[in-house]
Motif scaffolding. Structure first.
Motif, PDB file in Angstrom:
ATOM      1  N   ASP A 196       2.086   5.135  -0.198  1.00  0.00           N
ATOM      2  CA  ASP A 196       1.542   6.321   0.460  1.00  0.00           C
ATOM      3  C   ASP A 196       1.743   7.540  -0.429  1.00  0.00           C
ATOM      4  O   ASP A 196       2.713   8.279  -0.307  1.00  0.00           O
ATOM      5  N   GLY A 197       0.815   7.718  -1.328  1.00  0.00           N
ATOM      6  CA  GLY A 197       0.909   8.871  -2.214  1.00  0.00           C
ATOM      7  C   GLY A 197      -0.479   9.395  -2.487  1.00  0.00           C
ATOM      8  O   GLY A 197      -1.284   9.551  -1.574  1.00  0.00           O
ATOM      9  N   GLU A 204       2.806   2.172   3.496  1.00  0.00           N
ATOM     10  CA  GLU A 204       1.973   2.308   4.691  1.00  0.00           C
ATOM     11  C   GLU A 204       1.555   0.964   5.268  1.00  0.00           C
ATOM     12  O   GLU A 204       1.104   0.880   6.394  1.00  0.00           O
ATOM     13  N   LYS A 214       0.866  -1.178   0.000  1.00  0.00           N
ATOM     14  CA  LYS A 214       0.000   0.000   0.000  1.00  0.00           C
ATOM     15  C   LYS A 214       0.903   1.229   0.000  1.00  0.00           C
ATOM     16  O   LYS A 214       1.510   1.572   1.017  1.00  0.00           O
TER      17      LYS A 214
HETATM   18 MG   LIG Z   1      -3.398   7.264   1.065  1.00  0.00          MG
END
Ligand SMILES: [Mg+2]
Ligand SMILES: Nc1ncnc2c1ncn2[C@@H]1O[C@H](COP(=O)(O)OP(=O)(O)OP(=O)(O)O)[C@@H](O)[C@H]1O
Ligand SMILES: [Mg+2]
Length: 786
Positions: free
Chosen positions: A449-450, A599, A447
């Motif tokens: 994180d952007g 994440e 996952k």
């Molecule tokens: Mg996000």
């Protein structure tokens, strides 16, 4: 198959979804002693309607063990939902039953809520649509509940609405306002549907050319949602316009507003008591029409720049002058940005579908059962078409031309028009994840994180990129537009690709945190001047070379994606994934993802019906597992700033703390959830002060639900969403989040140790965490502790 008598009754508590209570017929009246049996996951029975409880009767043939797992000891009894508006007095529900009732009559008639205010009956199917992962295809029985069984309001009942409405003439605005008035005055979803369906029917028959404008006014929009045109005219501007038209001072209007709380009502009352003054303008007798109001609103929304304020006021005044009766109320509310009559988009869609079926000449000749079937199919069609192509500009003309039966053919997912992205459900542990995906083939992806990016390549070669909120981010990412044509293979002509855009360190070849990405410029980005490089991580392909892939399994979509694109170092990559099967594998992959600056993981079902792409749904077929939240709440919350407290000491010149709220779409209100003073840097506080001081209002909005004990020094217009992290959630006597949805009916939920993370530029106040999500996060925490 579900709805039979004798065996027993299930009641599903909507607000603690998946919680099922089982009753023997004899104990039907005695809701309080009912014993909950279990959670029910992923089952067709999860549809609910008409408020909190749904009454089903189970068939004899249905084995209970098919639906219920082992009883959970910590389950509590369903709680009454507190009626905030009537002072929190909870009245008892009485459930009536008759063994003779048939399926279709298992209806609101059977559930009488003895309450003064039944607003909760206004449950909109939107939440069902968004939240349930129940496949619509399997839902024939339940869908029929959406259709009104009562006779629709016929022409004579609409005479008020249509007195001056002749075929071929524009739709009178007064008629629409009468319908709004009727909708506002009832709490029953079926009645709301009747009023609106009837109005749409009239529009289709008398003034089909105005159907689109009528629909937009019902939704309080002037164009498709993805074009992101905000109507919300500031309160002070409206007060000024109202004051001038009605010959009052702005102070007087403000005083009224403080008393009444609703600027719409203030406008109506001022207007109606000031006839002589408005008549001075001479055109009082000219009737307002729907196209006139719509076009003015569109104009107001498009006015920008230096002298736009004056022009807006003039335009608003012109409308107000021609208003009469209830019109000023709805007009003002529309201009403010929200009608607040309890009409959600899913209901509007249902009514549109029903109206088209009913105006078909063949319809009246059909037998009753066939009619219901037609209506059900139409509703299903329109909802599914709208989720692929969220543009009434396209749908309404297609409907007028070919009716509902040909709609799918004319309206399909189209590159260039963004669809609402599929969302994920938070989980708190790997065992939670495994419980959910048990029995399915699934995949674990990193996952990243952007920022979400939905990349559209049109047949004509144009490329666009849209955000999670359907905003056009094309100008923000010229670098992506450039590179994506290199990543697409030669045979890949048109497509819609779902990606995460992540900040990237070109020298070290590693991912950078979201904070770095957020420093990137938004507008006028020139490729040569880009400071923050990004890498694109593709995780889904929704459309390829003229064909929608939404109904294909994730496994198939992924294969097509891998075949149609190629990775480019530092620029374009597929998300990393493994097909793990047990706790140990998932745990070590989770650790790996964190090491890579991600994440956590996204766990997705790979094949079968559960693995289709579900636009706009927060699906249980996609689970997010965030390392940071595993020991706490499961996820961060996105909350609206509704008030602030003056700072002390070092913070004297800025606000020192803030009051936050979640959103309850069912009651269309913001419910306070915590006071927050942690997580802000000095520059954050300054930024917040400078932005928010312009948003102060003299009074709290009538749609804020708060307790006097938490009253801040200043109130704001709901205007900004903040992502907030918390240690946990607790029951609170003074905060109102999820009030009535948790075991202690008169209490709300509050956040403990809230900490500011960042502003969510990509979420509007109404996209904030909902009270239902808060209740669910609270409940999950409680379940895990037991
Ligand atoms: Mg996000
Ligand atoms: N492999 C992946 N598959 C799907 N989404 C991913 C993936 N990696 C990163 N994402 C991002 O994660 C998001 C979902 O989790 P996140 O908690 O960041 O959501 P959010 O934007 O805060 O919205 P909400 O909290 O309302 O779900 C997706 O919308 C997408 O932007
Ligand atoms: Mg989030």
């Amino acid at each position: 198959m579900w709805l039979r008598r004798k065996f027993g009754h299930m009641i599903i508590n909507k607000n603690q979804k998946n919680r099922v209570y089982f009753f023997k017929p004899s104990s039907l009246y005695d809701i309080v002693t009912a014993k909950p049996l279990s959670r029910l996951e992923n089952s067709r029975a999860l549809k609910y309607r008409e408020g909190i409880f749904l009454l089903y009767e189970m068939s004899k043939q249905t084995k209970v063990s098919n639906f219920f797992g082992k009883p959970k000891l910590n389950d509590s009894i369903p709680q009454e939902k507190k009626d905030k508006k009537s002072g929190g007095k909870v009245k008892k529900r009485i459930i009536e039953s008759s063994d003779e009732e048939s399926n279709s009559e298992v209806d609101t008639k059977k559930i009488k809520f003895e309450r003064e205010n039944e607003r909760e009956n206004k449950t909109e199917s939107s939440s069902e649509m968004d939240e349930d992962n129940v496949k619509e295809e399997q839902d024939d029985n339940l869908e029929s509940e959406l259709v009104s069984t009562k006779k629709l309001v016929d022409q004579k009942d609409m005479k008020d609405v249509g007195a001056d409405w002749k075929k071929g003439e524009p739709v009178p605005y007064a008629g629409l306002c009468k319908t709004f008035e009727a909708i506002e005055s009832t709490t029953k979803r079926l009645e709301i549907q009747e009023y609106l369906t009837s109005f749409f029917k009239h529009t289709i028959e008398l003034s089909p050319g105005n159907l689109l404008e009528t629909l937009y006014l019902c939704l309080n929009r002037v164009c498709p949602e993805y074009e992101n045109v905000e109507l919300g005219i500031g309160e002070s501007l409206l007060i000024k316009a109202i004051a001038e038209v009605t010959g009052r001072t702005t102070q007087k209007v403000k005083n009224e507003l403080a008393k009444v709380g609703d600027l719409g009502k203030v406008a109506r009352d001022s207007k109606n008591s000031q006839k002589s003054i408005s008549s001075m303008f001479g055109n009082r007798d000219k009737l307002l029409t729907v196209p006139k109001v719509f076009n003015s609103m569109k104009k107001i929304a498009s006015l920008t720049g230096h002298s736009s304020q004056d022009l807006k006021i003039k335009e608003i005044q012109n409308l107000l002058i021609s208003c009469r009766d209830e019109e000023p109320k709805f007009l003002t509310r529309s201009l403010e940005g929200k009608l607040r009559i309890g009409l959600a988009e899913q209901t509007v869609l249902i009514c549109l579908a029903q109206a088209f079926v009913m105006t078909d000449k063949e319809y009246e000749k059909l037998a009753k059962a066939k009619k219901t079937e037609e209506l059900n199919n139409a509703i299903k069609t329109i909802k599914s078409v709208y989720s692929e192509l969220p543009s009434y500009d396209k749908i309404v003309p297609a409907l007028l031309k070919g009716g509902i039966k040909n709609l799918r053919e004319h309206c399909k997912l189209t590159p260039g028009i963004p669809l609402k992205p599929m969302l994920a459900h938070p989980t708190k542990s790997i065992t939670d994840v495994l419980d959910s995906v048990e029995g399915h083939k699934f995949t674990c992806e990193f996952k990243y994180d952007g920022e979400r990016g939905q990349i559209h390549r049109l047949e004509d070669g144009t490329t666009k990129i849209f955000s999670r909120n359907l905003e056009d981010n094309t100008v923000k990412y010229p670098d992506i537009i450039e590179r994506i044509s290199k990543a697409a293979k030669t045979n890949t002509k048109s497509y819609v690709l779902d990606c995460e855009v992540v900040a990237w360190d070109l020298e070290k070849h590693i991912l950078l945190p979201f904070q770095v990405l957020s420093t990137r410029k938004r507008k006028d980005v020139k490729e040569a001047e880009i400071k923050v490089s990004v890498c694109l991580f593709a995780f889904d392909l929704l459309y390829l070379n003229g064909e929608s892939l939404l109904k294909k399994s994730l496994e198939e979509r992924r294969k097509l994606m891998n075949d149609s694109f190629q990775e480019i170092e530092d620029e374009f990559s597929f998300v990393q994934n493994i097909n793990a099967t047990n706790i140990e594998e998932i745990q070590s992959y989770l650790d790996e993802s964190i090491k890579a600056n991600c994440e956590g993981l996204m766990v997705k079902i790979l094949d079968g019906l559960e693995s289709t792409y579900e636009p706009s749904k927060r699906s249980r077929n996609w689970l997010k597992l965030k390392k940071d939240y595993l020991s706490g709440v499961g996820d961060s919350l996105d909350l609206v700033v509704v008030g602030a407290f003056y700072g002390r000491g070092k913070r004297t010149n800025v606000y020192g703390a803030f009051l936050l709220a979640c959103y309850d779409p069912e009651h269309e209100e913001y419910q306070t959830i915590c006071k927050i003073g942690t997580g802000f840097s000095d520059s954050d506080l300054e930024t917040h002060f400078n932005y928010l001081k312009e948003k102060e209002t003299s009074e709290p909005k009538s749609y804020f639900n708060y307790d006097k004990g938490t009253k801040p020094d200043v109130w704001f217009e709901p205007c900004q969403v903040w992502e907030v992290k918390a240690a946990d959630l607790s029951i609170s006597p003074i905060y109102k989040a999820a009030i009535g949805q948790i075991s202690e009916a008169s209490k709300g939920v509050s956040l403990r140790f809230p900490r500011f993370i960042r502003i969510r530029e990509d979420k509007k106040p109404e996209d904030a965490t909902t009270s239902e999500q808060v209740a669910e996060l609270f409940q999950n925490q409680y379940n895990n502790k037991e």
